[in-house]
Enzyme design. Structure first.
Site, PDB file in Angstrom:
ATOM      1  N   GLU A 155       0.808  -1.210  -0.040  1.00 47.66           N
ATOM      2  CA  GLU A 155      -0.079  -0.095  -0.055  1.00 47.66           C
ATOM      3  C   GLU A 155       0.746   1.184  -0.065  1.00 47.66           C
ATOM      4  OE1 GLU A 155      -3.645   0.817   0.656  1.00 47.66           O
ATOM      5  OE2 GLU A 155      -3.799  -1.342  -0.132  1.00 47.66           O
ATOM      6  N   CYS A 187      -2.619 -13.610  -1.495  1.00 45.95           N
ATOM      7  CA  CYS A 187      -3.328 -12.305  -0.958  1.00 45.95           C
ATOM      8  C   CYS A 187      -3.013 -11.472  -2.141  1.00 45.95           C
ATOM      9  CB  CYS A 187      -2.222 -11.865   0.160  1.00 45.95           C
ATOM     10  SG  CYS A 187      -2.581 -10.234   0.549  1.00 45.95           S
TER      11      CYS A 187
HETATM   12  N1  DGL Z   1      -7.382  -8.123  -0.139  1.00 46.30           N
HETATM   13  C1  DGL Z   1      -6.837  -8.999   0.856  1.00 46.30           C
HETATM   14  C2  DGL Z   1      -6.378 -10.298   0.702  1.00 46.30           C
HETATM   15  O1  DGL Z   1      -6.320 -10.926  -0.412  1.00 46.30           O
HETATM   16  C3  DGL Z   1      -5.475  -8.090   1.553  1.00 46.30           C
HETATM   17  C4  DGL Z   1      -5.671  -6.852   2.148  1.00 46.30           C
HETATM   18  C5  DGL Z   1      -6.712  -6.808   3.400  1.00 46.30           C
HETATM   19  O2  DGL Z   1      -6.206  -7.614   4.285  1.00 46.30           O
HETATM   20  O3  DGL Z   1      -7.713  -6.583   3.278  1.00 46.30           O
HETATM   21  O4  DGL Z   1      -6.706 -11.238   1.537  1.00 46.30           O
END
Ligand code: DGL
Length: 270
Positions: A155, A187
């Site tokens: 980020e 992720c």
């Molecule tokens: N979008 C989340 C994931 O893929 C990562 C960011 C979050 O922790 O919200 O697990």
């Protein structure tokens, strides 16, 4: 109202990391219109409890259903790990997550049946990747580790350099002794750190992510349900974010590989 096949595909994530899935969709299904929702106001999800993630996920999906999408792709690994059964129970349209496609990509990539998985706390605790991989091949050995600091690093745009490398080494060095030949990036944010992660493993593991496989799976589902958009024009993209954070457009560009054009602020009702 438009006929069902001409309606857009809905994609949601806790933030803008899910744009990697949108990027893959544009490649695999260029004529599909896409509506994206990113819950930037409530990110991160990965450190939250399962009941909270499920509650947020149901609200996010409802937002897309209200925009008449024909299918929903859960691009967030934390939501896919924790909330997919609840989403499928609540909504009648086709819904897929990234776990099964990611597991398939990892099993196909591994030659020695030893796979590493990294993800948020929610993803690793849920164990959904392990189950999906074991369903495909019982013989696979799995080493899973949560690496939550990779999200704020991505980020912040700190994906290379000494700090990112030090954090990656601290998380991943214990995995080097294992015999994994494939590392699954469980992720949305981790593909941005791919080069740093590869450095820790001295380029000796295959690094896979779920985005392309998820797009291919989407195509199979739309074909089977006769829901492919018949138009022969490039599909449109609309991006709804629950907060227009100062860095959304610069990070969004990195994930999508293009500028986010039609962006709107969306409010999600609690
Ligand atoms: N979008 C989340 C994931 O893929 C990562 C960011 C979050 O922790 O919200 O697990």
């Amino acid at each position: 109202m438009k006929s069902l096949n001409k309606q857009p595909i809905g994609v949601f994530d806790s933030g803008i990391g899910g744009l990697t899935v949108v990027k893959a969709l544009k490649k695999v299904l260029p004529y599909e219109d896409i509506v994206y929702f990113g819950d930037t106001a409530r990110l991160p999800y990965g450190s939250k409890s399962s009941p909270t993630i499920i509650r947020f996920a149901l609200q996010d999906a409802k937002f897309l259903v209200n925009r008449q999408v024909k299918m929903i792709i859960v691009a967030c690994h934390s939501v896919s790990s924790v909330a997919l059964p609840d989403l499928k129970k609540h909504f009648r349209l086709p819904i897929i997550g990234v776990i099964e496609p990611g597991a398939k990509a990892a099993v196909q990539a591994s030659k020695n049946n030893c796979i590493g998985i990294i993800g948020t706390q929610a993803t690793i605790l849920a164990g959904a990747y392990e189950r999906a991989i074991k369903n495909l091949n019982r013989q696979v050995e799995i080493v899973a580790r949560s690496t939550p600091l990779f999200v704020p690093l991505a980020e912040q745009g700190w994906t290379t350099g000494p700090i990112a490398l030090q954090i990656a080494k601290t998380y991943l060095t214990p995995m080097i002794g294992e015999k994994i030949d494939t590392l699954l990036l469980g992720c949305t944010h981790y593909p941005l750190l791919k080069n740093t992660i590869a450095k820790v493993f001295k380029q000796k593991v295959r690094i896979v992510d779920a985005a392309l496989e998820t797009a291919l799976e989407t195509k199979i589902i739309l074909q089977a349900k006769k829901l492919l958009n018949p138009q022969k024009l490039a599909g449109t993209m609309k991006f709804y974010l629950s907060d227009l954070t100062p860095n959304f457009s610069s990070i969004g560009r990195q994930f999508l590989g293009a500028d986010l054009t039609e962006v709107f602020r969306a409010s999600i009702s609690e």
